[in-house]
Design a protein around this motif. Structure first.
Motif, short mmCIF file in Angstrom:
data_model
loop_
_atom_site.label_atom_id
_atom_site.label_comp_id
_atom_site.label_asym_id
_atom_site.label_seq_id
_atom_site.Cartn_x
_atom_site.Cartn_y
_atom_site.Cartn_z
N ALA A 93 10.22 -12.06 13.08
CA ALA A 93 10.40 -11.46 14.41
C ALA A 93 10.39 -12.52 15.50
CB ALA A 93 9.32 -10.42 14.67
N LEU A 94 9.52 -13.51 15.37
CA LEU A 94 9.48 -14.60 16.36
C LEU A 94 10.81 -15.33 16.40
CD1 LEU A 94 5.92 -15.90 15.51
CD2 LEU A 94 6.59 -14.92 17.70
N ALA A 95 11.35 -15.61 15.23
CA ALA A 95 12.65 -16.30 15.17
C ALA A 95 13.75 -15.41 15.74
CB ALA A 95 12.96 -16.68 13.73
N ARG A 96 13.71 -14.13 15.40
CA ARG A 96 14.75 -13.20 15.87
C ARG A 96 14.73 -13.06 17.39
NH1 ARG A 96 13.46 -9.67 12.53
NH2 ARG A 96 12.16 -8.33 13.83
N MET A 97 13.54 -13.13 17.97
CA MET A 97 13.39 -12.99 19.42
C MET A 97 13.63 -14.30 20.17
SD MET A 97 12.71 -9.86 20.37
CE MET A 97 11.84 -9.96 21.93
N GLY A 98 13.84 -15.39 19.43
CA GLY A 98 14.10 -16.67 20.07
C GLY A 98 12.86 -17.30 20.68
N LEU A 99 11.68 -17.00 20.13
CA LEU A 99 10.44 -17.58 20.64
C LEU A 99 10.17 -18.92 19.96
CD1 LEU A 99 8.21 -14.38 20.95
CD2 LEU A 99 10.08 -15.21 22.41
N GLN A 100 9.23 -19.68 20.51
CA GLN A 100 9.05 -21.06 20.07
C GLN A 100 7.92 -21.23 19.05
OE1 GLN A 100 10.13 -20.37 23.48
NE2 GLN A 100 11.94 -20.81 22.23
N GLY A 101 7.14 -20.22 18.82
CA GLY A 101 6.07 -20.37 17.85
C GLY A 101 5.22 -19.13 17.76
N GLY A 102 4.23 -19.19 16.86
CA GLY A 102 3.30 -18.08 16.67
C GLY A 102 1.88 -18.59 16.66
N LYS A 103 0.98 -17.80 17.23
CA LYS A 103 -0.43 -18.18 17.29
C LYS A 103 -1.26 -17.22 16.45
CE LYS A 103 -4.61 -17.30 19.46
NZ LYS A 103 -5.28 -16.03 19.84
N MET A 104 -2.25 -17.77 15.76
CA MET A 104 -3.14 -16.93 14.98
C MET A 104 -4.59 -17.33 15.20
SD MET A 104 -1.86 -18.59 11.43
CE MET A 104 -0.26 -18.89 12.20
N LEU A 105 -5.46 -16.34 15.20
CA LEU A 105 -6.90 -16.54 15.35
C LEU A 105 -7.53 -16.55 13.97
CD1 LEU A 105 -9.44 -16.64 17.19
CD2 LEU A 105 -9.40 -14.14 17.21
N LEU A 106 -8.36 -17.54 13.70
CA LEU A 106 -9.03 -17.66 12.41
C LEU A 106 -10.53 -17.84 12.62
CD1 LEU A 106 -9.09 -17.98 9.33
CD2 LEU A 106 -8.59 -20.41 9.67
N ARG A 107 -11.27 -16.74 12.49
CA ARG A 107 -12.72 -16.82 12.60
C ARG A 107 -13.31 -16.79 11.19
NH1 ARG A 107 -13.31 -12.20 17.07
NH2 ARG A 107 -11.74 -11.33 15.68
N ILE A 108 -14.07 -17.83 10.88
CA ILE A 108 -14.63 -18.02 9.54
C ILE A 108 -16.11 -17.67 9.57
CG2 ILE A 108 -15.03 -19.70 7.69
CD1 ILE A 108 -12.69 -21.35 9.00
N ASP A 109 -16.45 -16.51 9.03
CA ASP A 109 -17.84 -16.07 8.96
C ASP A 109 -18.32 -16.23 7.53
OD1 ASP A 109 -20.28 -14.78 8.89
OD2 ASP A 109 -19.64 -13.07 10.10
N PRO A 110 -19.25 -17.17 7.27
CA PRO A 110 -19.71 -17.40 5.90
C PRO A 110 -20.32 -16.17 5.24
CG PRO A 110 -20.43 -19.18 7.37
CD PRO A 110 -19.89 -18.08 8.24
N ASP A 111 -20.74 -15.20 6.05
CA ASP A 111 -21.41 -14.02 5.51
C ASP A 111 -20.51 -12.79 5.45
OD1 ASP A 111 -23.93 -15.36 5.24
OD2 ASP A 111 -24.17 -15.19 7.42
N ASP A 112 -19.25 -12.93 5.84
CA ASP A 112 -18.36 -11.77 5.88
C ASP A 112 -17.19 -11.97 4.91
OD1 ASP A 112 -16.55 -9.70 6.53
OD2 ASP A 112 -17.25 -9.66 8.61
N PRO A 113 -17.12 -11.16 3.86
CA PRO A 113 -16.04 -11.32 2.87
C PRO A 113 -14.64 -11.14 3.47
CG PRO A 113 -17.77 -9.87 2.02
CD PRO A 113 -18.06 -10.09 3.47
N ALA A 114 -14.53 -10.49 4.64
CA ALA A 114 -13.21 -10.30 5.26
C ALA A 114 -12.60 -11.62 5.70
CB ALA A 114 -13.32 -9.36 6.45
N THR A 115 -13.40 -12.69 5.72
CA THR A 115 -12.86 -14.01 6.07
C THR A 115 -11.78 -14.44 5.07
OG1 THR A 115 -14.89 -14.74 7.16
CG2 THR A 115 -13.42 -16.46 6.33
#
Length: 290
Positions: free
Chosen positions: A131-153
């Motif tokens: 979608a980013l490429a299709r819309m002609g945008l320059q990049g994508g940003k992602m948030l990565l929170r690493i919680d040693p006690d949370d398996p959802a990491t």
């Protein structure tokens, strides 16, 4: 800007195809740096994660029309290279004509809603690489929170690694914003100790099948030398929360910007909702630093 912000709802209801048309016709920048030689983006992807607070106002970003007015002011200032935002805001700005020649980075994973039990499970609920490429945008940003006690990491790590690879396949920037995080009294808190920021940066740098297009978005802390020594990837500074003492905050940013490894800044609420309310002056002060 045209059309007027009051016309946005009407256009969305009656001419939704205008968004794709505007995206296809938008003038895109030649590269990722502007007049300062660095990248200066205004961030506005908080609302999709349910994070509306700015300073002492818990719902400051909840008024979309006021937010758009502040964004338009910031984007009109010399030295501002572009915006980081979710699809809804980027599309509003497209319709307002505010993104010509701007670097536009789309926010990708907004599923870790603020204050929820599943906050660390940052699923990709906004843009994907196609979608980013299709819309002609320059990049994508992602948030990565690493919680040693949370398996959802673990699934969040895997999803971010896949996104880094997908963006690289399109030749698009992957902007990764990593933290070591813990729950304190039931709320997710980011660890800003130097060793934690260094650890998060090293993990983020290794995501995906290539790091050729990866940039790191890192918080500004006192010991930035240790943080910047942890990676050879381009680094943009995270502006962070609105500070009561804006002068002290700016001084910390200036110190970090003196390091040539810092390739820019991404600032949101600190500029859009400064303590004195003067968006233009706050933006101009950061441009001067850069």
């Amino acid at each position: 800007m045209s059309p007027d912000v009051r016309d946005l709802v009407r256009i969305r209801a009656e001419q939704p195809g205008s968004i794709a048309e505007r995206a296809a016709a938008r003038r895109v920048p030649a590269g990722l740096t502007g007049s300062t030689g660095r990248l200066f983006l205004v961030a506005a992807d908080h609302t999709a994660r349910g994070a509306l607070r700015a300073g002492d106002d818990p719902t400051a970003m909840g008024n979309r029309f006021r937010l758009l007015e502040r964004l338009a002011t910031a984007l009109s200032r010399p030295g501002v290279d572009g915006v980081l935002a979710t699809p809804d805001i980027i599309e509003d700005l497209l319709l307002l004509g505010a993104l010509e020649d701007k670097v536009v980075v789309g926010s990708m994973n907004r599923g870790g809603l603020a204050g929820t039990s599943f906050e660390i499970d940052d699923r990709f609920t906004a843009y994907d690489a196609d979608a980013l490429a299709r819309m002609g945008l320059q990049g994508g940003k992602m948030l990565l929170r690493i919680d040693p006690d949370d398996p959802a990491t673990a699934p969040t790590l895997a999803a971010c690694a896949a996104a880094v690879g997908d963006l690289a396949a399109h030749g698009l920037m992957a902007m990764v914003e990593p933290f070591i995080s813990h729950r304190v009294d039931g709320r997710v808190r980011n660890d800003l100790a130097a060793d934690a920021v260094v650890r998060s940066a090293t993990v983020a740098a290794g995501l995906g099948w290539t790091s050729a297009h990866t940039w790191l978005k890192l918080p500004v802390i006192d010991d930035m030398d240790a943080v910047l020594a942890a990676t050879t990837l381009p680094v943009v500074l995270l502006g962070g929360e609105v500070a009561a003492d804006q002068d002290a905050q700016f001084a910390l940013w200036q110190k970090a910007l003196d390091n040539p490894q810092v390739r820019g800044m991404v600032v949101g609420r600190s500029l859009l909702y400064p303590p004195d309310g003067d968006v233009a002056s706050a933006v101009d002060a950061v441009v001067e630093m850069m």
